[in-house]
Write a protein that holds these residues in place. Structure first.
Motif, mmCIF file in Angstrom:
data_model
loop_
_atom_site.group_PDB
_atom_site.id
_atom_site.type_symbol
_atom_site.label_atom_id
_atom_site.label_comp_id
_atom_site.label_asym_id
_atom_site.label_seq_id
_atom_site.Cartn_x
_atom_site.Cartn_y
_atom_site.Cartn_z
ATOM 1 N N ASP A 1 0.858 -1.184 0.000
ATOM 2 C CA ASP A 1 0.000 0.000 0.000
ATOM 3 C C ASP A 1 0.896 1.236 0.000
ATOM 4 O O ASP A 1 1.769 1.382 0.860
ATOM 5 C CB ASP A 1 -0.904 -0.010 1.239
ATOM 6 N N LEU A 2 0.669 2.130 -0.973
ATOM 7 C CA LEU A 2 1.537 3.299 -1.126
ATOM 8 C C LEU A 2 1.536 4.188 0.112
ATOM 9 O O LEU A 2 2.591 4.635 0.570
ATOM 10 C CB LEU A 2 1.136 4.100 -2.371
ATOM 11 N N HIS A 3 0.342 4.443 0.688
ATOM 12 C CA HIS A 3 0.282 5.283 1.893
ATOM 13 C C HIS A 3 1.043 4.631 3.049
ATOM 14 O O HIS A 3 1.759 5.306 3.787
ATOM 15 C CB HIS A 3 -1.174 5.560 2.297
ATOM 16 N N ALA A 4 0.885 3.326 3.202
ATOM 17 C CA ALA A 4 1.594 2.609 4.270
ATOM 18 C C ALA A 4 3.104 2.682 4.045
ATOM 19 O O ALA A 4 3.879 2.869 4.992
ATOM 20 C CB ALA A 4 1.132 1.156 4.328
ATOM 21 N N ALA A 5 3.531 2.558 2.795
ATOM 22 C CA ALA A 5 4.962 2.639 2.484
ATOM 23 C C ALA A 5 5.506 4.026 2.794
ATOM 24 O O ALA A 5 6.606 4.169 3.338
ATOM 25 C CB ALA A 5 5.195 2.279 1.015
ATOM 26 N N LEU A 6 4.738 5.063 2.460
ATOM 27 C CA LEU A 6 5.178 6.433 2.757
ATOM 28 C C LEU A 6 5.270 6.663 4.267
ATOM 29 O O LEU A 6 6.230 7.278 4.749
ATOM 30 C CB LEU A 6 4.235 7.454 2.107
ATOM 31 N N ASN A 7 4.289 6.145 5.008
ATOM 32 C CA ASN A 7 4.346 6.254 6.474
ATOM 33 C C ASN A 7 5.565 5.520 7.024
ATOM 34 O O ASN A 7 6.226 5.990 7.955
ATOM 35 C CB ASN A 7 3.078 5.694 7.122
ATOM 36 N N ASP A 8 5.862 4.376 6.447
ATOM 37 C CA ASP A 8 6.980 3.555 6.885
ATOM 38 C C ASP A 8 8.308 4.311 6.716
ATOM 39 O O ASP A 8 9.114 4.385 7.650
ATOM 40 C CB ASP A 8 6.968 2.263 6.067
ATOM 41 N N VAL A 9 8.546 4.878 5.515
ATOM 42 C CA VAL A 9 9.815 5.595 5.295
ATOM 43 C C VAL A 9 9.879 6.865 6.133
ATOM 44 O O VAL A 9 10.943 7.229 6.634
ATOM 45 C CB VAL A 9 10.083 5.899 3.799
ATOM 46 N N ARG A 10 8.732 7.533 6.316
ATOM 47 C CA ARG A 10 8.696 8.744 7.156
ATOM 48 C C ARG A 10 9.081 8.414 8.598
ATOM 49 O O ARG A 10 9.939 9.078 9.190
ATOM 50 C CB ARG A 10 7.285 9.350 7.116
ATOM 51 N N ASP A 11 8.466 7.377 9.150
ATOM 52 C CA ASP A 11 8.734 7.016 10.544
ATOM 53 C C ASP A 11 10.172 6.535 10.739
ATOM 54 O O ASP A 11 10.800 6.843 11.746
ATOM 55 C CB ASP A 11 7.742 5.949 11.015
ATOM 56 N N ASP A 12 10.689 5.812 9.752
ATOM 57 C CA ASP A 12 12.070 5.348 9.839
ATOM 58 C C ASP A 12 13.036 6.530 9.774
ATOM 59 O O ASP A 12 14.016 6.575 10.518
ATOM 60 C CB ASP A 12 12.357 4.346 8.711
ATOM 61 N N LEU A 13 12.747 7.506 8.912
ATOM 62 C CA LEU A 13 13.606 8.689 8.838
ATOM 63 C C LEU A 13 13.588 9.446 10.166
ATOM 64 O O LEU A 13 14.634 9.870 10.658
ATOM 65 C CB LEU A 13 13.180 9.616 7.693
ATOM 66 N N ARG A 14 12.414 9.592 10.759
ATOM 67 C CA ARG A 14 12.322 10.295 12.047
ATOM 68 C C ARG A 14 13.181 9.584 13.099
ATOM 69 O O ARG A 14 13.946 10.215 13.819
ATOM 70 C CB ARG A 14 10.883 10.401 12.539
ATOM 71 N N ARG A 15 13.076 8.255 13.173
ATOM 72 C CA ARG A 15 13.885 7.477 14.121
ATOM 73 C C ARG A 15 15.377 7.680 13.868
ATOM 74 O O ARG A 15 16.151 7.888 14.797
ATOM 75 C CB ARG A 15 13.559 5.985 13.995
ATOM 76 N N ARG A 16 15.766 7.622 12.611
ATOM 77 C CA ARG A 16 17.197 7.729 12.293
ATOM 78 C C ARG A 16 17.722 9.140 12.528
ATOM 79 O O ARG A 16 18.877 9.302 12.942
ATOM 80 C CB ARG A 16 17.443 7.240 10.879
ATOM 81 N N LEU A 17 16.898 10.157 12.301
ATOM 82 C CA LEU A 17 17.323 11.527 12.626
ATOM 83 C C LEU A 17 17.487 11.678 14.136
ATOM 84 O O LEU A 17 18.445 12.295 14.601
ATOM 85 C CB LEU A 17 16.315 12.556 12.096
ATOM 86 N N ASN A 18 16.560 11.115 14.891
ATOM 87 C CA ASN A 18 16.668 11.163 16.354
ATOM 88 C C ASN A 18 17.917 10.433 16.831
ATOM 89 O O ASN A 18 18.643 10.919 17.696
ATOM 90 C CB ASN A 18 15.426 10.565 17.021
ATOM 91 N N ASP A 19 18.180 9.254 16.282
ATOM 92 C CA ASP A 19 19.372 8.489 16.653
ATOM 93 C C ASP A 19 20.637 9.267 16.321
ATOM 94 O O ASP A 19 21.570 9.317 17.123
ATOM 95 C CB ASP A 19 19.409 7.140 15.926
ATOM 96 N N ALA A 20 20.680 9.877 15.144
ATOM 97 C CA ALA A 20 21.866 10.634 14.730
ATOM 98 C C ALA A 20 22.078 11.831 15.645
ATOM 99 O O ALA A 20 23.206 12.142 16.025
ATOM 100 C CB ALA A 20 21.719 11.101 13.286
ATOM 101 N N LYS A 21 21.004 12.489 16.029
ATOM 102 C CA LYS A 21 21.122 13.646 16.919
ATOM 103 C C LYS A 21 21.653 13.210 18.279
ATOM 104 O O LYS A 21 22.553 13.837 18.834
ATOM 105 C CB LYS A 21 19.770 14.342 17.076
ATOM 106 N N THR A 22 21.141 12.125 18.821
ATOM 107 C CA THR A 22 21.587 11.629 20.119
ATOM 108 C C THR A 22 23.055 11.225 20.072
ATOM 109 O O THR A 22 23.818 11.549 20.971
ATOM 110 C CB THR A 22 20.728 10.420 20.559
ATOM 111 N N ARG A 23 23.462 10.551 18.986
ATOM 112 C CA ARG A 23 24.862 10.146 18.844
ATOM 113 C C ARG A 23 25.783 11.340 18.710
ATOM 114 O O ARG A 23 26.866 11.369 19.248
ATOM 115 C CB ARG A 23 25.022 9.284 17.587
ATOM 116 N N GLN A 24 25.350 12.352 17.954
ATOM 117 C CA GLN A 24 26.225 13.480 17.648
ATOM 118 C C GLN A 24 26.290 14.499 18.775
ATOM 119 O O GLN A 24 27.296 15.161 18.940
ATOM 120 C CB GLN A 24 25.739 14.171 16.368
ATOM 121 N N GLU A 25 25.237 14.628 19.575
ATOM 122 C CA GLU A 25 25.179 15.723 20.531
ATOM 123 C C GLU A 25 24.866 15.313 21.963
ATOM 124 O O GLU A 25 24.131 16.004 22.646
ATOM 125 C CB GLU A 25 24.133 16.744 20.061
#
Length: 136
Positions: free
Chosen positions: A83-107
């Protein structure tokens, strides 16, 4: 952290790549709007997002969301949800997690909670913070 003069937003930084048209851009930006709070710490002119889809609406379609922030490694998230909407939600949520992880690691030095847990036993937090302030 000081406020960024021109904070990044999905609406300002999102490009649609292969498999999407400019007509798709607005509804995708709306679906990704929850990323705005996470992107706000970056400058809009130093942040890019690109979403693309391979084999759209077919079995095995693959949605890719790429994020470039100046001075950081590119982050690529993908989803094979049918499902395209589900796939878009999936990549959005994964990006949010990875941005949070990168911020925690870097700062971590800017995260008061992490500093407090790193203090040796018997040293009051206030004394440790005074020592940090004196050495800064």
């Amino acid at each position: 952290m000081s406020a960024v003069a021109n904070p990044a937003t999905v609406a300002e930084c999102l490009r649609v790549g292969a498999g999407f048209s400019q007509g798709d851009r607005n509804w995708i930006a709306e679906q990704f709007a929850t990323l705005d709070a996470r992107l706000a710490g970056f400058h809009a002119d130093a942040t890019e997002l690109e979403v693309s889809v391979k084999d759209r609406n077919a079995r095995g379609q693959k949605v890719t969301l790429e994020c470039w922030v100046a001075g950081r490694q590119k982050i690529v998230t993908t989803s094979s949800e049918e499902d395209l909407h589900a796939a878009l939600n999936d990549v959005r949520d994964d990006l949010r997690r990875r941005l949070n992880d990168a911020k925690t690691r870097q700062e971590p030095r800017h995260n008061k909670h992490l500093r407090e847990t790193d203090q040796p036993e018997g040293v009051p937090v206030q004394a440790a913070e005074r020592a940090d302030a004196e050495t800064a």
